[in-house]
Each structure stands twice: as C-alpha cells, then as structure tokens.
Design a protein around this motif. Structure first.
Motif, PDB file in Angstrom:
ATOM      1  N   TYR A 183      47.199  45.300  35.329  1.00  7.78           N
ATOM      2  CA  TYR A 183      46.646  44.497  36.427  1.00  7.78           C
ATOM      3  C   TYR A 183      45.116  44.470  36.337  1.00  7.78           C
ATOM      4  O   TYR A 183      44.485  43.411  36.413  1.00  7.78           O
ATOM      5  N   VAL A 184      44.518  45.647  36.180  1.00  4.88           N
ATOM      6  CA  VAL A 184      43.057  45.749  36.124  1.00  4.88           C
ATOM      7  C   VAL A 184      42.490  44.963  34.950  1.00  4.88           C
ATOM      8  O   VAL A 184      41.505  44.231  35.079  1.00  4.88           O
ATOM      9  N   GLN A 185      43.131  45.102  33.793  1.00  5.69           N
ATOM     10  CA  GLN A 185      42.655  44.382  32.617  1.00  5.69           C
ATOM     11  C   GLN A 185      42.721  42.874  32.811  1.00  5.69           C
ATOM     12  O   GLN A 185      41.792  42.140  32.439  1.00  5.69           O
ATOM     13  N   ALA A 186      43.802  42.394  33.422  1.00  4.09           N
ATOM     14  CA  ALA A 186      43.943  40.954  33.650  1.00  4.09           C
ATOM     15  C   ALA A 186      42.887  40.443  34.624  1.00  4.09           C
ATOM     16  O   ALA A 186      42.305  39.364  34.428  1.00  4.09           O
ATOM     17  N   MET A 187      42.612  41.213  35.672  1.00  9.16           N
ATOM     18  CA  MET A 187      41.623  40.783  36.652  1.00  9.16           C
ATOM     19  C   MET A 187      40.200  40.870  36.087  1.00  9.16           C
ATOM     20  O   MET A 187      39.329  40.078  36.454  1.00  9.16           O
ATOM     21  N   THR A 188      39.968  41.819  35.199  1.00  6.14           N
ATOM     22  CA  THR A 188      38.669  41.885  34.525  1.00  6.14           C
ATOM     23  C   THR A 188      38.455  40.637  33.684  1.00  6.14           C
ATOM     24  O   THR A 188      37.371  40.032  33.701  1.00  6.14           O
ATOM     25  N   GLN A 189      39.482  40.242  32.946  1.00  9.07           N
ATOM     26  CA  GLN A 189      39.385  39.025  32.141  1.00  9.07           C
ATOM     27  C   GLN A 189      39.176  37.794  33.022  1.00  9.07           C
ATOM     28  O   GLN A 189      38.417  36.888  32.667  1.00  9.07           O
ATOM     29  N   PHE A 190      39.827  37.780  34.175  1.00 10.24           N
ATOM     30  CA  PHE A 190      39.672  36.683  35.136  1.00 10.24           C
ATOM     31  C   PHE A 190      38.207  36.584  35.588  1.00 10.24           C
ATOM     32  O   PHE A 190      37.606  35.502  35.575  1.00 10.24           O
TER      33      PHE A 190
END
Length: 303
Positions: A183-190
């Motif tokens: 989740y954190v990695q996806a939101m960082t990319q976002f």
C-alpha cells in the motif's frame, strides 16, 4: 508544497471515527449542502469541473454497497470502503493570487493540468471533480467509485492505487505487514507521479522544510538535556564545595580529581545533547515521511 490526498469511506462511520466521516457526509459537505458544512462561516456552492455534483453520487454509493461482498463472500459491512474521496490543494493563499493576476493565471493552468491528470489516472472510475473557493487555499475535491467483479467483490484497479496494491498482495497470500508495505509503495508512486507530471512544473515542492518539521521535537529534546545539565552543574557546585572543605585533610590533588570527574560528566551530557538533537531530527524526518505515505489510507478527509 504539494498536497494531494486520498481517503476511502463506507456508508457508515468507522468505530471511533468522527460522525461526519461516511460517504453521505463527505459528499454533502463537498456539495455545500446546508447543515453539512460546519467549518466554513460562509459556504459557497462549488464549481463543478467534471461529472456530477458530489451529493448526486450518494444513490450510486449506496447501491454499490448493497451489492458488494467482501473477500469471504459476506455482505459488505456498513463501514466497508466503497467511495474514494480525494483532495488536491494549490499551495498559495487565495488572497495573494487576487493581488497578482499572473498568479491567478498560473492557478488556472494548474487546475487544467490537474483535472487532466485526474482523468487519466482514474479513468472511468472518476465520477466528480469540484472546486472550492470559500477557504484560504483553492482546492479540488474528486470522487471515484470502484466497480464490481463477477464475484461481487470490489475492483479497486482504477479507483485507488493503494487499495488495489493491498488487495493484490492479499490475493498472493502475503502477510498483513507485506500488504501494508505494498500500500505504502503504491501511494508513494502516486505522489511521485503527480509531482513529476504536475507539481514540479509549477515549482511546488514535494516535501516541506525538514528543519520546520523537526523544530518541536528538537526543542523537547533540548529542554530535557538542559534540565539534566542544570542538575549536573548543581551537583558539580556541591561537589566543589564539599571538596574544598575536605581539601585541608585530603589534599588538593583529590579535589582536582573530583572536579575533573564532574567536568567529564558535563562533557558527556553535552555529547548526549548533540546526539539527542541528531536523533530527534532523524526520527521526525522518518515520522514526516510515514505520515505523508501512511496517513493517506484511512481517516477523516481534509476539509
């Protein structure tokens, strides 16, 4: 500084959550429905930039929640996430832009680019984008809905990058910790993608000033060290006094040794103070990073 944030909501407020933190409350607030906007003295109707007025989505959200099931095939809980609500804010005071026409032009360009970015990023799941101009900072609220899979579970592929990554990790049988990391990695990319494709072009920073973020924590650590130093100095004065009284019988050499020991203690406290300050800076930087990344998942939206 860049600010874009996502939250997800169900038809009912989560346990211990604020009373307004449910889909209808969020959508009515965005639409500036009377009685739903307690934090604005003079609320003004929003500008509809895309799709339908936010409150018109309440029927769709309710219908989707009634049809959806969770991963175990059970009816979706009343507080189960079914609406994605986002906010993106322009980092300049509205009053400042009024005084400078060029700033106003820059905002309109930013608004157009942001709207295009949201349309591309969320695709058909994007249902509404509105502009609020009755607060200190101009900002856009946007709303997206997941779709139903054939098994009636919710498909977050287009509606929420973090929830999509977390659901995919769960399907792979990963642990809760690994799901959270996804989740954190996806939101960082976002966040990074919005920065590189929109914010950076307007000179907006990705992060705030680190020194400002650590100031309070450093202050607390510094105060604690200062108290310890004062206490050590008092002990040193007492030790010096006792040593001087004792000097006639035990000699000046012993006095010097006690004073030297206390001075070494003071030096150690000073080193501890420097170490505590560095640790405070590192800790607060990590806190700020995790807040930027993890606080996007659940909780009250930004008004």
């Amino acid at each position: 500084m860049q600010f874009i944030h996502l939250n997800s909501y169900g038809c009912a407020t989560k346990a211990k959550g604020p009373a307004w933190a449910h889909a209808a409350g969020i959508l009515n607030e965005a639409a500036r429905i009377p009685g739903a906007v307690g934090h604005i003295e003079e609320p003004m109707p929003p500008e509809i930039l895309f799709g339908v007025p936010p409150d018109h989505l309440i029927v769709d959200v309710t219908g989707l929640a009634e049809l959806a099931v969770d991963a175990q095939g059970r009816n979706l809980r009343r507080d189960g996430s079914v609406l994605v609500a986002g906010v993106v804010s322009y980092p300049q005071l509205r009053d400042e832009m009024r005084r400078n026409p060029e700033d106003g032009d820059a905002y309109l360009h930013w608004r157009r680019m942001t709207l295009d970015w949201l349309s591309v990023s969320f695709g058909a799941s994007l249902r509404s984008v509105v502009e609020h101009y009755d607060e200190n900072f101009l900002h856009l609220h946007f709303y997206a809905l997941p779709t139903l899979n054939p098994d009636r579970t919710l498909d977050w592929s287009a509606a929420h990058p973090g929830l999509r990554a977390k659901r995919e990790a769960a399907k792979r049988g990963e642990s809760q910790r690994e799901q959270d990391r996804s989740y954190v990695q996806a939101m960082t990319q976002f966040q990074n993608r919005f920065f590189s494709e929109v914010s950076e072009k307007f000179g907006h920073r990705r992060y705030g000033d680190r020194k400002e973020r650590v100031s309070r924590m450093e202050w607390a650590a510094q105060k604690r060290i200062e108290v310890e130093q004062r206490e050590a100095l008092e002990r040193l004065k007492i030790a010096e006094h006792e040593s001087l009284l004792d000097a006639e019988n035990k000699g000046l050499e012993r006095v010097r040794m006690r004073i030297e020991t206390m001075e070494q203690a003071i030096e150690k406290l000073q080193r501890d103070r420097d170490f505590e300050r560095e640790r405070a800076e590192s800790a607060e930087e990590e806190i700020a990073r995790l807040m930027t990344l993890l606080a996007r998942s659940e909780g009250p939206g930004v008004k």
